[in-house]
Design a protein around this motif. Structure first.
Motif, PDB file in Angstrom:
ATOM      1  N   ASP A  70      -3.153  -6.588   3.275  1.00  0.00           N
ATOM      2  CA  ASP A  70      -3.982  -7.159   4.340  1.00  0.00           C
ATOM      3  C   ASP A  70      -3.884  -6.245   5.551  1.00  0.00           C
ATOM      4  OD1 ASP A  70      -5.427  -8.697   6.061  1.00  0.00           O
ATOM      5  OD2 ASP A  70      -4.237 -10.519   5.826  1.00  0.00           O
ATOM      6  N   GLN A  71      -4.853  -5.346   5.693  1.00  0.00           N
ATOM      7  CA  GLN A  71      -4.769  -4.300   6.711  1.00  0.00           C
ATOM      8  C   GLN A  71      -6.014  -4.283   7.574  1.00  0.00           C
ATOM      9  OE1 GLN A  71      -3.557  -0.569   5.069  1.00  0.00           O
ATOM     10  NE2 GLN A  71      -3.683   0.553   6.992  1.00  0.00           N
ATOM     11  N   GLU A  72      -5.846  -4.575   8.840  1.00  0.00           N
ATOM     12  CA  GLU A  72      -6.936  -4.569   9.815  1.00  0.00           C
ATOM     13  C   GLU A  72      -8.127  -5.413   9.353  1.00  0.00           C
ATOM     14  OE1 GLU A  72      -6.388  -3.390  12.650  1.00  0.00           O
ATOM     15  OE2 GLU A  72      -4.615  -2.180  12.254  1.00  0.00           O
ATOM     16  N   GLY A  73      -7.814  -6.585   8.808  1.00  0.00           N
ATOM     17  CA  GLY A  73      -8.868  -7.505   8.394  1.00  0.00           C
ATOM     18  C   GLY A  73      -9.469  -7.208   7.033  1.00  0.00           C
ATOM     19  N   GLU A  74      -9.012  -6.157   6.378  1.00  0.00           N
ATOM     20  CA  GLU A  74      -9.519  -5.826   5.049  1.00  0.00           C
ATOM     21  C   GLU A  74      -8.456  -6.100   3.996  1.00  0.00           C
ATOM     22  OE1 GLU A  74     -11.984  -2.260   4.391  1.00  0.00           O
ATOM     23  OE2 GLU A  74     -11.465  -1.707   6.455  1.00  0.00           O
ATOM     24  N   LYS A  75      -8.924  -6.451   2.795  1.00  0.00           N
ATOM     25  CA  LYS A  75      -8.035  -6.645   1.657  1.00  0.00           C
ATOM     26  C   LYS A  75      -8.082  -5.375   0.814  1.00  0.00           C
ATOM     27  CE  LYS A  75      -7.269 -11.006   2.722  1.00  0.00           C
ATOM     28  NZ  LYS A  75      -5.942 -11.505   3.151  1.00  0.00           N
ATOM     29  N   LEU A  76      -7.068  -4.528   0.928  1.00  0.00           N
ATOM     30  CA  LEU A  76      -7.084  -3.227   0.282  1.00  0.00           C
ATOM     31  C   LEU A  76      -6.379  -3.287  -1.070  1.00  0.00           C
ATOM     32  CD1 LEU A  76      -6.223  -0.897   3.308  1.00  0.00           C
ATOM     33  CD2 LEU A  76      -8.459  -1.677   2.515  1.00  0.00           C
TER      34      LEU A  76
ATOM     35  N   GLU B  37       6.476   2.793   4.563  1.00  0.00           N
ATOM     36  CA  GLU B  37       7.693   2.088   4.184  1.00  0.00           C
ATOM     37  C   GLU B  37       7.344   0.692   3.670  1.00  0.00           C
ATOM     38  OE1 GLU B  37      10.505   2.097   7.392  1.00  0.00           O
ATOM     39  OE2 GLU B  37       9.971   4.129   8.012  1.00  0.00           O
ATOM     40  N   PHE B  38       7.851   0.377   2.484  1.00  0.00           N
ATOM     41  CA  PHE B  38       7.564  -0.911   1.857  1.00  0.00           C
ATOM     42  C   PHE B  38       8.845  -1.707   1.682  1.00  0.00           C
ATOM     43  CE2 PHE B  38       3.872   1.512   0.817  1.00  0.00           C
ATOM     44  CZ  PHE B  38       2.842   0.596   0.643  1.00  0.00           C
TER      45      PHE B  38
ATOM     46  N   GLY C 269       5.028 -13.609  -8.600  1.00  0.00           N
ATOM     47  CA  GLY C 269       4.502 -12.397  -7.986  1.00  0.00           C
ATOM     48  C   GLY C 269       5.489 -11.755  -7.030  1.00  0.00           C
ATOM     49  N   LEU C 270       4.971 -10.872  -6.206  1.00  0.00           N
ATOM     50  CA  LEU C 270       5.754 -10.198  -5.182  1.00  0.00           C
ATOM     51  C   LEU C 270       5.060 -10.393  -3.838  1.00  0.00           C
ATOM     52  CD1 LEU C 270       6.358  -6.720  -6.913  1.00  0.00           C
ATOM     53  CD2 LEU C 270       7.827  -8.749  -7.037  1.00  0.00           C
ATOM     54  N   ALA C 271       5.809 -10.252  -2.766  1.00  0.00           N
ATOM     55  CA  ALA C 271       5.247 -10.291  -1.422  1.00  0.00           C
ATOM     56  C   ALA C 271       6.142  -9.479  -0.509  1.00  0.00           C
ATOM     57  CB  ALA C 271       5.124 -11.727  -0.907  1.00  0.00           C
ATOM     58  N   GLY C 272       5.534  -8.907   0.542  1.00  0.00           N
ATOM     59  CA  GLY C 272       6.337  -8.122   1.457  1.00  0.00           C
ATOM     60  C   GLY C 272       5.530  -7.539   2.580  1.00  0.00           C
ATOM     61  N   THR C 273       6.082  -6.483   3.182  1.00  0.00           N
ATOM     62  CA  THR C 273       5.435  -5.819   4.310  1.00  0.00           C
ATOM     63  C   THR C 273       5.364  -4.319   4.067  1.00  0.00           C
ATOM     64  OG1 THR C 273       7.557  -5.591   5.468  1.00  0.00           O
ATOM     65  CG2 THR C 273       6.213  -7.543   5.977  1.00  0.00           C
TER      66      THR C 273
ATOM     67  N   LYS D  98       2.297   0.706  12.368  1.00  0.00           N
ATOM     68  CA  LYS D  98       1.890  -0.697  12.341  1.00  0.00           C
ATOM     69  C   LYS D  98       2.366  -1.346  11.043  1.00  0.00           C
ATOM     70  CE  LYS D  98      -2.241  -0.193  15.242  1.00  0.00           C
ATOM     71  NZ  LYS D  98      -3.722  -0.384  15.312  1.00  0.00           N
ATOM     72  N   THR D  99       2.686  -2.649  11.126  1.00  0.00           N
ATOM     73  CA  THR D  99       3.194  -3.398   9.985  1.00  0.00           C
ATOM     74  C   THR D  99       2.121  -4.338   9.445  1.00  0.00           C
ATOM     75  OG1 THR D  99       5.461  -3.311  10.843  1.00  0.00           O
ATOM     76  CG2 THR D  99       4.976  -4.988   9.178  1.00  0.00           C
TER      77      THR D  99
END
Length: 312
Positions: free
Chosen positions: A38-44, A98-99, A107-111, A118-119
């Protein structure tokens, strides 16, 4: 051999066998994962593979929203968390991405900390298995390009695609061209040409890029003519001279792809493990369109036909 030596060898074999067994059993993180950032309003759409190396080390590969799959030297575990870094490829900057993540349900989730510092948040699900079958039944062939106009293609703002003298033409970098119709398994026939130094591609189901580029005379590579970008390398480079009409005949069933380029089979029944950079989405179990890359170099097509396939 004395009893002590025999005992030591036995104990070594037991420990070694146990370690190998544990490595083969794997870690819950291991596998192929479809990431959505979820990056700058887009789903990449992105992709991550995690696998073991030896008994204790996790390594992998990663594909960002653009570019090719790149190696992950080590995925570190910190209790419930894991982390890894990726050097920049085509990203605008010198810092690593960095992940950090953890298992959440199935599933997985993270930052992700991007190259600009930017995070952003991301989630991931296991890449689906896509069934392969033999004795495929052919449906009715569809002309993706009718030789007259852009009917059947999505028109995006800034569109530069046009039909000139019966040729589908992108004369300059602009937007990608996406078919309105979506497909599962199919045979695709394309006749195309490009000027010297140009670079383009076709995305199967909008997710897997077959490279089209002026790479004549170079050693075969996954990022050159006939390759599935960053994933599958053709067994030879059969690119012709720029300006000449060339052909692709591509069969895709499940993940298995066969590419016949200019009459020669360069990839035969190989699995496409993941989306390539620039994919429209990572919903791999769903049908998808044909997308022609229009944001790189000029390219022309005089024929684009697709024949749907189903289990016979």
């Amino acid at each position: 051999m004395n009893t002590i030596n025999t005992t030591l060898i036995f104990l070594f074999l037991v420990v070694f066998s146990s370690n190998v067994s544990q490595a083969q059993e794997g870690h819950p993180l291991e596998g192929k994962w479809n990431l959505t950032i979820d990056q700058e309003g887009e789903k990449l759409p992105s992709w991550l593979e995690i696998r073991h190396s030896g008994t204790n080390t996790l390594i992998g590969r990663f594909t960002y929203a653009f570019g090719s799959a790149r190696p992950v030297a080590e995925i570190e575990k910190h209790g419930e968390l894991f982390s890894f870094e990726i050097p920049p490829q085509w990203e605008p900057g010198a810092a690593n991405m960095e992940f950090e993540g953890k298992i959440v349900g199935e599933g997985l989730a993270g930052t992700m900390i991007y190259v600009d510092g930017k995070t952003y948040n991301w989630t991931a699900t296991k890449s689906p298995k896509l069934p392969y079958y033999e004795n495929a039944k052919e449906g009715k062939t569809v002309k993706l390009f009718n030789g007259k106009n852009l009917n059947g293609w999505e028109m995006k703002p800034g569109n530069q695609w046009a039909v000139l003298d019966g040729i589908l033409t992108s004369a300059k970098p602009g937007v990608n061209l996406v078919s309105e119709e979506k497909f599962n398994d199919f045979k695709l026939h394309a006749e195309f040409r490009y000027p010297e130094g140009s670079n383009s591609g076709m995305y199967l189901r909008g997710r897997y890029e077959v490279q089209i580029a002026d790479n004549i005379g170079l050693e075969p590579s996954s990022i050159y003519f006939g390759g599935i970008y960053g994933l599958l390398t053709p067994n030879e480079n059969v690119a012709m001279k720029a300006g000449e009409w060339q052909t692709y005949d591509i069969t895709l069933i499940g993940r298995r792809v066969t590419i016949v380029a200019n009459g020669k089979t360069v990839i035969s029944n190989q699995n496409i493990e993941a989306m390539t950079g620039g994919a429209l989405d990572n919903n791999e179990a769903e049908a998808g369109p044909i997308m022609i890359q229009g944001d790189h170099g000029p390219v022309e097509f005089r024929k684009l036909e697709i024949t749907p396939l189903t289990r016979g």
